[in-house]
Motif scaffolding. Structure first.
Motif, PDB file in Angstrom:
ATOM      1  N   UNK A  86      38.556 -39.700  99.456  1.00 25.78           N
ATOM      2  CA  UNK A  86      37.526 -40.725  99.258  1.00 25.78           C
ATOM      3  C   UNK A  86      36.139 -40.103  99.076  1.00 25.78           C
ATOM      4  N   UNK A  87      35.772 -39.160  99.932  1.00 25.21           N
ATOM      5  CA  UNK A  87      34.427 -38.596  99.866  1.00 25.21           C
ATOM      6  C   UNK A  87      34.278 -37.552  98.764  1.00 25.21           C
ATOM      7  N   UNK A  88      35.301 -36.770  98.532  1.00 30.05           N
ATOM      8  CA  UNK A  88      35.234 -35.702  97.526  1.00 30.05           C
ATOM      9  C   UNK A  88      35.872 -36.112  96.205  1.00 30.05           C
ATOM     10  N   UNK A  89      37.106 -36.572  96.301  1.00 27.69           N
ATOM     11  CA  UNK A  89      37.883 -36.844  95.100  1.00 27.69           C
ATOM     12  C   UNK A  89      37.350 -37.974  94.259  1.00 27.69           C
ATOM     13  N   UNK A  90      37.024 -39.084  94.888  1.00 20.84           N
ATOM     14  CA  UNK A  90      36.582 -40.262  94.133  1.00 20.84           C
ATOM     15  C   UNK A  90      35.350 -39.950  93.292  1.00 20.84           C
ATOM     16  N   UNK A  91      34.318 -39.423  93.904  1.00 17.10           N
ATOM     17  CA  UNK A  91      33.081 -39.147  93.169  1.00 17.10           C
ATOM     18  C   UNK A  91      33.235 -38.063  92.121  1.00 17.10           C
ATOM     19  N   UNK A  92      33.949 -36.996  92.486  1.00 20.11           N
ATOM     20  CA  UNK A  92      34.125 -35.894  91.540  1.00 20.11           C
ATOM     21  C   UNK A  92      34.902 -36.341  90.306  1.00 20.11           C
ATOM     22  N   UNK A  93      36.016 -37.014  90.527  1.00 20.07           N
ATOM     23  CA  UNK A  93      36.825 -37.469  89.392  1.00 20.07           C
ATOM     24  C   UNK A  93      36.106 -38.527  88.568  1.00 20.07           C
ATOM     25  N   UNK A  94      35.398 -39.434  89.239  1.00 14.39           N
ATOM     26  CA  UNK A  94      34.659 -40.476  88.510  1.00 14.39           C
ATOM     27  C   UNK A  94      33.531 -39.896  87.677  1.00 14.39           C
TER      28      UNK A  94
ATOM     29  N   UNK B  14      33.731 -37.060  86.105  1.00 10.74           N
ATOM     30  CA  UNK B  14      34.300 -36.260  85.024  1.00 10.74           C
ATOM     31  C   UNK B  14      34.563 -34.821  85.405  1.00 10.74           C
ATOM     32  N   UNK B  15      34.372 -34.493  86.683  1.00 10.73           N
ATOM     33  CA  UNK B  15      34.645 -33.130  87.143  1.00 10.73           C
ATOM     34  C   UNK B  15      36.137 -32.929  87.339  1.00 10.73           C
ATOM     35  N   UNK B  16      36.527 -31.672  87.374  1.00  8.72           N
ATOM     36  CA  UNK B  16      37.861 -31.310  87.805  1.00  8.72           C
ATOM     37  C   UNK B  16      37.829 -31.282  89.331  1.00  8.72           C
ATOM     38  N   UNK B  17      38.963 -31.545  89.962  1.00  4.65           N
ATOM     39  CA  UNK B  17      38.969 -31.613  91.417  1.00  4.65           C
ATOM     40  C   UNK B  17      40.180 -30.900  91.974  1.00  4.65           C
ATOM     41  N   UNK B  18      39.950 -30.007  92.928  1.00  5.62           N
ATOM     42  CA  UNK B  18      41.019 -29.351  93.670  1.00  5.62           C
ATOM     43  C   UNK B  18      41.002 -29.907  95.087  1.00  5.62           C
ATOM     44  N   UNK B  19      42.139 -30.426  95.506  1.00  3.76           N
ATOM     45  CA  UNK B  19      42.254 -31.054  96.820  1.00  3.76           C
ATOM     46  C   UNK B  19      42.910 -30.091  97.802  1.00  3.76           C
ATOM     47  N   UNK B  20      42.184 -29.765  98.860  1.00  4.42           N
ATOM     48  CA  UNK B  20      42.733 -28.965  99.938  1.00  4.42           C
ATOM     49  C   UNK B  20      43.359 -29.955 100.923  1.00  4.42           C
ATOM     50  N   UNK B  21      44.656 -30.104 100.826  1.00  3.85           N
ATOM     51  CA  UNK B  21      45.410 -31.108 101.585  1.00  3.85           C
ATOM     52  C   UNK B  21      46.175 -30.417 102.711  1.00  3.85           C
ATOM     53  N   UNK B  22      45.462 -30.075 103.771  1.00  4.53           N
ATOM     54  CA  UNK B  22      46.074 -29.346 104.889  1.00  4.53           C
ATOM     55  C   UNK B  22      47.146 -30.166 105.611  1.00  4.53           C
TER      56      UNK B  22
END
Length: 94
Positions: free
Chosen positions: A47-55, A57-65
């Motif tokens: 929500x805090x990183x992915x939503x804004x970055x993807x919206x 137009x950035x590429x996004x790498x998710x660190x899903x521990x």
């Protein structure tokens, strides 16, 4: 978008960015002098990183521990998903 940081109190600035999550990501790319599509944002919160970055137009790498599924309420999908930063380095070949 040009942001005049001197004209914003912290609270007003955070409110503005919460209303349009991609705005802070666009401002960061602009400050770096690159297009949003040239940025790989690395984050651990969809929500805090992915939503804004993807919206934005950035590429996004998710660190899903925790190994949780990507939330249905976040549009788009991360370009990479790793369980730890070392795995991200391997994916990036660095």
């Amino acid at each position: 978008m040009q942001v005049d940081w001197s004209r914003h109190s912290g609270r007003r600035l955070l409110t503005a960015f919460r209303q349009e999550p991609a705005r802070i990501f666009r401002a960061a790319a602009q400050a770096a002098g690159v297009a949003e599509s040239e940025v790989l944002h690395i984050g651990d919160d969809p929500q805090l990183d992915g939503h804004g970055a993807l919206a934005s137009g950035m590429q996004m790498a998710w660190v899903n521990r925790a190994g949780t599924p990507w939330p249905d309420d976040v549009a788009g999908q991360p370009h990479a998903e790793v369980g730890e930063l070392a795995a991200l380095c391997a994916w990036l070949q660095v």
